[in-house]
Every structure is written in C-alpha cells, then in structure tokens.
Design a protein around this motif. Structure first.
Motif, PDB file in Angstrom:
ATOM      1  N   ALA A 193      -3.315  15.844   1.082  1.00 55.51           N
ATOM      2  CA  ALA A 193      -3.968  14.999  -0.076  1.00 55.51           C
ATOM      3  C   ALA A 193      -3.844  13.820  -0.642  1.00 55.51           C
ATOM      4  O   ALA A 193      -3.963  13.258  -1.042  1.00 55.51           O
ATOM      5  CB  ALA A 193      -4.320  16.736  -1.069  1.00 55.51           C
ATOM      6  N   ALA A 194      -2.137  13.829  -0.462  1.00 55.39           N
ATOM      7  CA  ALA A 194      -1.726  12.622  -0.866  1.00 55.39           C
ATOM      8  C   ALA A 194      -2.253  10.884  -0.765  1.00 55.39           C
ATOM      9  O   ALA A 194      -2.278  10.493  -1.021  1.00 55.39           O
ATOM     10  CB  ALA A 194      -0.650  12.510  -1.158  1.00 55.39           C
ATOM     11  N   GLN A 195      -2.134  11.166   0.924  1.00 49.88           N
ATOM     12  CA  GLN A 195      -2.854   9.692   1.424  1.00 49.88           C
ATOM     13  C   GLN A 195      -3.999   9.800   1.019  1.00 49.88           C
ATOM     14  O   GLN A 195      -4.000   9.028   1.231  1.00 49.88           O
ATOM     15  CB  GLN A 195      -2.204  10.165   2.924  1.00 49.88           C
TER      16      GLN A 195
ATOM     17  N   ARG B 279       5.792   8.555   4.103  1.00 48.73           N
ATOM     18  CA  ARG B 279       4.172   7.746   4.397  1.00 48.73           C
ATOM     19  C   ARG B 279       4.440   6.670   5.073  1.00 48.73           C
ATOM     20  O   ARG B 279       3.899   6.943   5.287  1.00 48.73           O
ATOM     21  CB  ARG B 279       3.660   7.060   2.398  1.00 48.73           C
TER      22      ARG B 279
ATOM     23  N   ALA C 111      -5.990  10.428  -1.349  1.00 50.17           N
ATOM     24  CA  ALA C 111      -5.776  10.152  -2.852  1.00 50.17           C
ATOM     25  C   ALA C 111      -5.113   8.680  -3.038  1.00 50.17           C
ATOM     26  O   ALA C 111      -5.804   7.686  -3.306  1.00 50.17           O
ATOM     27  CB  ALA C 111      -5.427  11.341  -3.270  1.00 50.17           C
ATOM     28  N   GLY C 112      -4.666   9.048  -2.077  1.00 55.24           N
ATOM     29  CA  GLY C 112      -3.379   7.201  -2.141  1.00 55.24           C
ATOM     30  C   GLY C 112      -4.061   6.237  -1.437  1.00 55.24           C
ATOM     31  O   GLY C 112      -4.405   5.360  -2.695  1.00 55.24           O
ATOM     32  N   ASP C 113      -5.223   6.382  -0.569  1.00 54.58           N
ATOM     33  CA  ASP C 113      -6.260   5.621  -0.375  1.00 54.58           C
ATOM     34  C   ASP C 113      -6.721   5.960  -1.367  1.00 54.58           C
ATOM     35  O   ASP C 113      -7.719   4.292  -1.526  1.00 54.58           O
ATOM     36  CB  ASP C 113      -6.856   6.092   1.190  1.00 54.58           C
TER      37      ASP C 113
ATOM     38  N   ASP D  88       0.547  18.860   0.755  1.00 50.70           N
ATOM     39  CA  ASP D  88       0.544  17.630   0.075  1.00 50.70           C
ATOM     40  C   ASP D  88       1.023  16.404   0.689  1.00 50.70           C
ATOM     41  O   ASP D  88       0.059  15.661  -0.202  1.00 50.70           O
ATOM     42  CB  ASP D  88       2.286  18.386  -0.896  1.00 50.70           C
ATOM     43  N   ASP D  89       0.715  16.321   1.957  1.00 56.82           N
ATOM     44  CA  ASP D  89       0.997  15.273   2.113  1.00 56.82           C
ATOM     45  C   ASP D  89      -0.116  14.433   2.847  1.00 56.82           C
ATOM     46  O   ASP D  89      -0.681  13.290   1.960  1.00 56.82           O
ATOM     47  CB  ASP D  89       1.338  15.745   3.954  1.00 56.82           C
TER      48      ASP D  89
ATOM     49  N   ASP E 221       4.402   8.968   8.088  1.00 53.66           N
ATOM     50  CA  ASP E 221       2.625   9.581   8.237  1.00 53.66           C
ATOM     51  C   ASP E 221       1.728   8.437   8.909  1.00 53.66           C
ATOM     52  O   ASP E 221       0.997   8.268   9.964  1.00 53.66           O
ATOM     53  CB  ASP E 221       2.095   9.974   7.106  1.00 53.66           C
TER      54      ASP E 221
ATOM     55  N   ALA F  39       2.207   2.302  -3.279  1.00 57.86           N
ATOM     56  CA  ALA F  39       1.470   2.431  -4.236  1.00 57.86           C
ATOM     57  C   ALA F  39       0.948   4.407  -4.391  1.00 57.86           C
ATOM     58  O   ALA F  39       0.672   4.809  -4.952  1.00 57.86           O
ATOM     59  CB  ALA F  39      -0.111   1.826  -4.288  1.00 57.86           C
ATOM     60  N   GLU F  40       0.802   4.208  -3.127  1.00 64.75           N
ATOM     61  CA  GLU F  40       0.412   5.568  -2.032  1.00 64.75           C
ATOM     62  C   GLU F  40       1.545   6.543  -3.188  1.00 64.75           C
ATOM     63  O   GLU F  40       2.155   7.883  -3.048  1.00 64.75           O
ATOM     64  CB  GLU F  40       0.813   6.426  -0.966  1.00 64.75           C
TER      65      GLU F  40
ATOM     66  N   ASP G 207       1.010  -1.121  -0.286  1.00 66.65           N
ATOM     67  CA  ASP G 207      -0.194   0.081  -0.698  1.00 66.65           C
ATOM     68  C   ASP G 207       1.438   0.924   0.029  1.00 66.65           C
ATOM     69  O   ASP G 207       0.310   2.372  -0.841  1.00 66.65           O
ATOM     70  CB  ASP G 207      -1.275  -0.139   1.299  1.00 66.65           C
TER      71      ASP G 207
ATOM     72  N   ARG H  23       1.741  12.992  -9.058  1.00 62.12           N
ATOM     73  CA  ARG H  23       1.385  14.155  -9.184  1.00 62.12           C
ATOM     74  C   ARG H  23       2.558  15.223  -9.251  1.00 62.12           C
ATOM     75  O   ARG H  23       2.384  16.128  -9.191  1.00 62.12           O
ATOM     76  CB  ARG H  23       0.569  13.929  -7.267  1.00 62.12           C
TER      77      ARG H  23
ATOM     78  N   LEU I 249       1.600   7.069  -6.618  1.00 59.75           N
ATOM     79  CA  LEU I 249       0.531   8.026  -6.936  1.00 59.75           C
ATOM     80  C   LEU I 249       1.896   9.559  -6.305  1.00 59.75           C
ATOM     81  O   LEU I 249       1.352  10.651  -7.483  1.00 59.75           O
ATOM     82  CB  LEU I 249      -0.447   8.428  -6.193  1.00 59.75           C
ATOM     83  N   GLU I 250       1.894   9.846  -5.315  1.00 58.43           N
ATOM     84  CA  GLU I 250       2.333  10.845  -5.101  1.00 58.43           C
ATOM     85  C   GLU I 250       3.567  11.232  -5.987  1.00 58.43           C
ATOM     86  O   GLU I 250       4.265  12.261  -6.567  1.00 58.43           O
ATOM     87  CB  GLU I 250       3.302  10.737  -3.940  1.00 58.43           C
TER      88      GLU I 250
ATOM     89  N   SER J 286      -2.381  19.509  -7.329  1.00 55.26           N
ATOM     90  CA  SER J 286      -2.377  18.308  -5.789  1.00 55.26           C
ATOM     91  C   SER J 286      -3.829  18.839  -5.483  1.00 55.26           C
ATOM     92  O   SER J 286      -3.971  17.426  -4.818  1.00 55.26           O
ATOM     93  CB  SER J 286      -1.585  18.767  -5.071  1.00 55.26           C
TER      94      SER J 286
ATOM     95  N   ARG K 209       7.567  18.048 -11.380  1.00 52.91           N
ATOM     96  CA  ARG K 209       7.999  20.113  -9.955  1.00 52.91           C
ATOM     97  C   ARG K 209       9.437  19.271 -10.043  1.00 52.91           C
ATOM     98  O   ARG K 209      10.397  20.259  -9.204  1.00 52.91           O
ATOM     99  CB  ARG K 209       7.059  19.882  -8.579  1.00 52.91           C
TER     100      ARG K 209
ATOM    101  N   ARG L 214      -0.093   7.527  13.073  1.00 55.21           N
ATOM    102  CA  ARG L 214      -1.524   7.520  12.943  1.00 55.21           C
ATOM    103  C   ARG L 214      -2.016   5.818  13.237  1.00 55.21           C
ATOM    104  O   ARG L 214      -2.432   5.777  14.419  1.00 55.21           O
ATOM    105  CB  ARG L 214      -2.175   6.956  11.394  1.00 55.21           C
TER     106      ARG L 214
END
Lengths: 192, 280
Positions: free
Chosen positions: B151-153, A80, B155-157, B148-149, A83, A49-50, A46, A57, A53-54, B102, A61, A87
């Motif tokens: 938002a990415a999280q 990731r 969206a990633g989910d 961004d963190d 983070d 994959a995240e 997971d 995006r 995606l980042e 983003s 840049r 949680r």
C-alpha cells in the motif's frame, strides 16, 4: 539530531502539526538521502520521498525516542530499497571518476587541501563503490549517525558482523585512497 | 563482496605481511569505531587513514539546500495523510482505525460507500453479509493490497507526482463522516444498524470520541438532510491520486453489485433508499 525537544516535536507531528513534521524532515532527510545515495544512487530521491510518506502514515503508531525514530526511518527506507530491488535488476555500480580523488603523488598539505574540498557527493560515491554490504553499514554509521546496535537491527545482521563489515569497508577505503603502494604491493604478494 | 575479495581479505588476515614490515593499514578496534562514529578528526587519524577520514567527514558534512528540496512535497504529503485521518490526535486509537489509515483516502471513500449500502441494507434487512462482501470486493477491486508495504509503495509512487497539489483531504474525511453518520442514524435502534460492519462503526465511535458521543458528533450531518459532501463529486479525480482511487473503488463495486451503490458514492445527496437494491 534534534535533542531535548524531540519528544515534543514528535508529539506535535503525531497531532498533524506540519511545522513539527518539517522539523523532523529537515533533521533526517539529508542523512536519509545520503544513505540511499550510497545504496541506490539512481533512485535515492524517489525512495526518500516514499520513505517520508510511509513515515507520515505510520507516525501515530510509532512509540519511542529520537534514537528509535532514526532507526525506524532508516529501516523504512531500507525496506523500500529492498522492495525495489526485488522488482528490478540491481543498479549497475557507477564507477567513481578518478578525478574525484587527488593524485596519489600529491603529498602533504596540497593533498590534504584537495581532499578537504572533496564533495559530499564524491565521498558518497566512493563509499558506494565498496562491496554493497560494507558500503551500507559504513553509510549507516557515518551519515546515519547510528551505532553498531542500531545498524545491526536495521540491516538484520548481528552486531559482530556489522563491526567486521564496517571495518573492512574502512580498510578498503583507505587502501584505495592511499593508492597502490600498500594495497597493490600486498595484493601482489598474496596472490603469488 | 566477490569470492576473490573475500579470499583476498582472508589471506591478508591469515598471512602476516612479513616482506613488507608491519601492516600499515592495521587498525585497532577503538580507532576504527571512532572513525566510524565521526569522532576522529582526520588530522588525528592514523596516517594511512587520514584520507579515508576526510572522505567520511565529507560524507557527513552539514546539509546542503538541495538535499532539502523535497521538503514542500513531503510536508504536503504529510498534510494529506493527516487530514485523511479523522481526529488523528484521538487518544488510544484502535487497530481497526489504524488499518483504515493505511488505505488513506481510498478507504475513506469505501467507508462512505459502505455506509450507503448500510442504509439500503437497513431498510431491507439484508445486511451485514452483503456489506461485508462489498467491502472485500471494493478493497480487492481497487487494487489495494493488505500489507502496508505494498500500500505504501503504490501510494508513494503516486505521491511523488501529485503530492504537490492536494487540497482535498478534508473532503474525504467529511464524506466518510457523513456516510457513517447516516448509516448509524438509519440503523439506530435496529438490529441491522448494529450488525452492519461493526468495524466502520468503531471507526465512527473513535472519531466521535466514544460510542456515546456519536449522536453529538453526527448532529450536523444528520440535521442537514442527509446531503453528502458536494465537494467530492465536483472535483476532478485527477487533482488527487488517492481521491481518484477512492472513487474508482466505489464505482467498481457498484458495477459488481448492480450499479446502485456506485452512483450513490458519486452523488452523496441522493438518498440510497430510492436506489434499487441489487439483491431484491
């Protein structure tokens, strides 16, 4: 590593070229996944994959060459993971099953043959059983193909610290694999 | 590392292994670095590090197919992202557009809604402040965090479960374009149009390749009678997570401001000026 074509491939990916992005993915996903498997085995796929995606995006840049790109991708992955850790409770360490490693009493070619056959998974699990800070820097160096300076930037530590951590990890790895003779004998002497 | 481990390590360094001969695990810096760089074949490693070297080699073995099993999904996600950005390849993208990136499709839908609000506002002279507030409410109400963190999280989910089937990128891009173009056309030559959400118009100018080329870029939209993208309202939101989020944000704002704009988002073809203005 992609090499000389990297700049052109990156430029194409920035323009939205799927095939170019796939080239980047195929090159970096295996080491990325292995790094994540060491530091967060339960959620490594997971997180990978995240991470992609980042990366997708943020691609337009990004400025830099291949080494910088690798560092960036691993940095994104690490963020990731951090983070996630914020949680959730930390993943329990999964002990490496003893059968993953050949018996210490095996000697010579037989042991080498058994070790040659060690799976990548088992190797990653063993690295992952090191103390976390050692495991991470060893993984980044070994599977990420990153140098000390890159690893230091990714884990936000000084290069000297990274060097010490990785050497300790290496030593501990050797202690475990070489079995009880060196490590436990010495350990007994130290703790008297 | 536990305290005990740390102590263990430290004492091992402090105390030479007198009773056991030379430390068999002592490793010089150069050898350690070569091991860690994968430059030392296990057969050439010091005897007590041969097994460790084999483990390191196994960890760095060539990729296996299962490690690339997620390629299709990753590329699909990349494609969705790329299509959500109008003219991704446009040179010297400005930060404002990057910020929109983003927010992905949610932002594209927001821009479209803002543009409709802009048209209504241009007709009655109440913008830009309400529009600005709408923007904040939309972004906040949609649960789209700024950094961004996060938002990415989120969206990633979503991506991990839905990225395999998203064919709808171009719709959102088109919707944003249509909305912006109509707002631009409605405000052209008037003070309101110029003041209305300058960031959105900068995005339009970026997409068009320059402020002077907006008319050309928007020609097809404006000449088509102001109809929006039929695809957006006809597609079930569940086919695309980002899409669903975008529509949700539009409707949430509509409720907060009287309902007219939320409907406008869903039916791009309805001229916004026929809608009751919530403030007047």
């Amino acid at each position: 590593m992609i090499g000389a074509d990297f700049d052109a491939i990156l430029a194409a990916a920035k323009h939205g070229d799927e095939r170019a992005f796939a080239v980047l993915y195929r090159d970096l996903q295996p080491p990325l996944l292995r790094y994540l498997r060491v530091i967060a085995p339960a959620v490594c796929e997971d997180l990978a994959a995240e991470t992609w995606l980042e990366v997708a995006r943020g691609l337009d840049r990004f400025e830099g060459g291949e080494a910088g790109f690798r560092s960036w991708v691993f940095t994104v992955a690490r963020h990731r993971m951090v983070d996630l850790r914020r949680r959730e409770a930390r993943q329990p360490v999964v002990p490496v099953p003893p059968e993953a490693f050949p018996d210490r009493s095996d000697a010579g070619d037989a042991a080498d043959a058994a070790l040659t056959a060690i799976s990548t998974r088992a190797a990653l699990a063993l690295i992952g059983s090191l103390p976390p800070d050692q495991a991470e820097v060893v993984a980044l160096r070994i599977v990420g193909g990153l140098d000390v300076a890159q690893v230091a930037a990714i884990v936000a530590k000084r290069p000297g610290t990274v060097r010490v951590l990785s050497h300790r990890g290496l030593r501990r790895l050797a202690e475990r694999l070489e079995g009880g003779v060196h490590a436990s004998g010495r350990g007994g002497a130290v703790t008297q | 590392m536990s305290d005990e481990d740390a102590l263990d390590d430290e004492m091992r360094h402090l105390r030479p292994p007198s009773g056991f001969g030379p430390d068999p695990l002592a490793l010089d810096e150069g050898t350690a670095e070569r091991l860690l760089a994968g430059q030392l074949h296990p057969a050439d490693a010091p005897p007590d590090y041969r097994r460790a070297a084999m483990v390191l080699a196994a960890a760095a073995a060539p990729p296996s197919p299962d490690e690339l099993a997620g390629e299709r999904q990753a590329v699909a996600a990349f494609t969705a992202v790329a299509r959500s950005i109008p003219h991704r390849a446009a040179p010297r993208r400005q930060p404002v557009l990057t910020r929109f990136v983003s927010f992905k499709l949610a932002a594209a839908a927001t821009i479209a809604a803002l543009s409709l609000a802009g048209v209504a506002g241009a007709a009655t002279g109440t913008l830009p402040d309400p529009a600005q507030r709408v923007a904040h409410q939309m972004l906040g109400g949609a649960g789209v965090p700024g950094p961004d963190d996060h938002a990415a999280q989120t969206a990633g989910d979503k991506s991990s479960t839905t990225s395999g089937h998203h064919p709808t990128g171009p719709d959102a891009t088109g919707a944003a374009k249509a909305g912006l173009c109509r707002a631009w056309a409605a405000g052209q030559g008037g003070e309101n149009g110029k003041k209305f959400d300058a960031t959105a118009f900068q995005a339009l100018a970026e997409a068009a390749g320059g402020a002077g080329r907006i008319a050309e870029y928007c020609a097809d939209v404006i000449s088509s009678g102001g109809h929006g993208q039929q695809g957006q309202s006809s597609k079930p939101p569940t086919t695309d997570a980002e899409h669903g989020q975008g529509q949700g944000s539009g409707q949430g704002s509509g409720q907060g401001n009287g309902g007219g704009q939320g409907q406008g988002q869903g039916n791009g073809g309805v001229p916004p000026s026929t809608r009751p203005n919530p403030k007047h």
